[in-house]
Write a protein that holds these residues in place. Sequence first.
Motif, PDB file in Angstrom:
ATOM      1  N   ASP A   2       9.806   4.239 -12.912  1.00  0.00           N
ATOM      2  CA  ASP A   2      10.643   3.075 -12.607  1.00  0.00           C
ATOM      3  C   ASP A   2      11.836   3.565 -11.795  1.00  0.00           C
ATOM      4  O   ASP A   2      12.535   4.501 -12.193  1.00  0.00           O
ATOM      5  CB  ASP A   2      11.143   2.410 -13.889  1.00  0.00           C
ATOM      6  N   LYS A  40      11.660  -1.097  -9.070  1.00  0.00           N
ATOM      7  CA  LYS A  40      10.290  -0.963  -8.596  1.00  0.00           C
ATOM      8  C   LYS A  40       9.536  -0.023  -9.521  1.00  0.00           C
ATOM      9  O   LYS A  40      10.099   0.899 -10.081  1.00  0.00           O
ATOM     10  CB  LYS A  40      10.267  -0.394  -7.179  1.00  0.00           C
ATOM     11  N   ARG A  41       8.263  -0.290  -9.675  1.00  0.00           N
ATOM     12  CA  ARG A  41       7.397   0.579 -10.464  1.00  0.00           C
ATOM     13  C   ARG A  41       6.504   1.340  -9.483  1.00  0.00           C
ATOM     14  O   ARG A  41       5.809   0.731  -8.676  1.00  0.00           O
ATOM     15  CB  ARG A  41       6.564  -0.235 -11.442  1.00  0.00           C
ATOM     16  N   LEU A  42       6.543   2.660  -9.557  1.00  0.00           N
ATOM     17  CA  LEU A  42       5.819   3.510  -8.624  1.00  0.00           C
ATOM     18  C   LEU A  42       4.729   4.268  -9.359  1.00  0.00           C
ATOM     19  O   LEU A  42       4.951   4.800 -10.448  1.00  0.00           O
ATOM     20  CB  LEU A  42       6.772   4.527  -7.972  1.00  0.00           C
ATOM     21  N   LYS A  79       3.002   0.909  -5.126  1.00  0.00           N
ATOM     22  CA  LYS A  79       4.369   0.466  -5.434  1.00  0.00           C
ATOM     23  C   LYS A  79       4.329  -1.009  -5.769  1.00  0.00           C
ATOM     24  O   LYS A  79       3.735  -1.812  -5.030  1.00  0.00           O
ATOM     25  CB  LYS A  79       5.274   0.722  -4.234  1.00  0.00           C
ATOM     26  N   VAL A  80       4.964  -1.406  -6.893  1.00  0.00           N
ATOM     27  CA  VAL A  80       4.977  -2.795  -7.342  1.00  0.00           C
ATOM     28  C   VAL A  80       6.422  -3.172  -7.650  1.00  0.00           C
ATOM     29  O   VAL A  80       7.131  -2.439  -8.345  1.00  0.00           O
ATOM     30  CB  VAL A  80       4.104  -2.979  -8.605  1.00  0.00           C
ATOM     31  N   ASP A  81       6.859  -4.350  -7.145  1.00  0.00           N
ATOM     32  CA  ASP A  81       8.183  -4.859  -7.511  1.00  0.00           C
ATOM     33  C   ASP A  81       8.078  -5.498  -8.884  1.00  0.00           C
ATOM     34  O   ASP A  81       7.096  -6.161  -9.205  1.00  0.00           O
ATOM     35  CB  ASP A  81       8.653  -5.901  -6.507  1.00  0.00           C
ATOM     36  N   GLN A  82       9.112  -5.332  -9.688  1.00  0.00           N
ATOM     37  CA  GLN A  82       9.069  -5.889 -11.038  1.00  0.00           C
ATOM     38  C   GLN A  82       9.605  -7.283 -11.078  1.00  0.00           C
ATOM     39  O   GLN A  82      10.472  -7.729 -10.537  1.00  0.00           O
ATOM     40  CB  GLN A  82       9.864  -5.003 -12.006  1.00  0.00           C
TER      41      GLN A  82
END
Length: 84
Positions: free
Chosen positions: A61, A65-67, A81-84
């Motif tokens: 984290d 963002k979660r990587l 990569k995902v935005d939370q």
Amino acid sequence: MLWSYVLKLVILLPLVCGLMIGCLYLWRRLESRMPGKTATRLVTVKETMMISPGLRLAVLDFEGKRLLVSVGRGGVTLVDKVDQ
């Protein structure tokens, strides 16, 4: 006389090694509580998983963002990569 030296060595050497390992363990546990350390970190590791002997996946984290990264002998590679 030689037997008393060997007996002391057999008894005291594991005792000293155990004390050293115990002190290092306590130091690592208490190091985060020392004054002057920041309690918040910018990067947190949520989970890691071993894929193969030389490759590991890690979920991080960072700034909302979660990587998903791949960590291996060749370095670190961003997988997703995902935005939370």
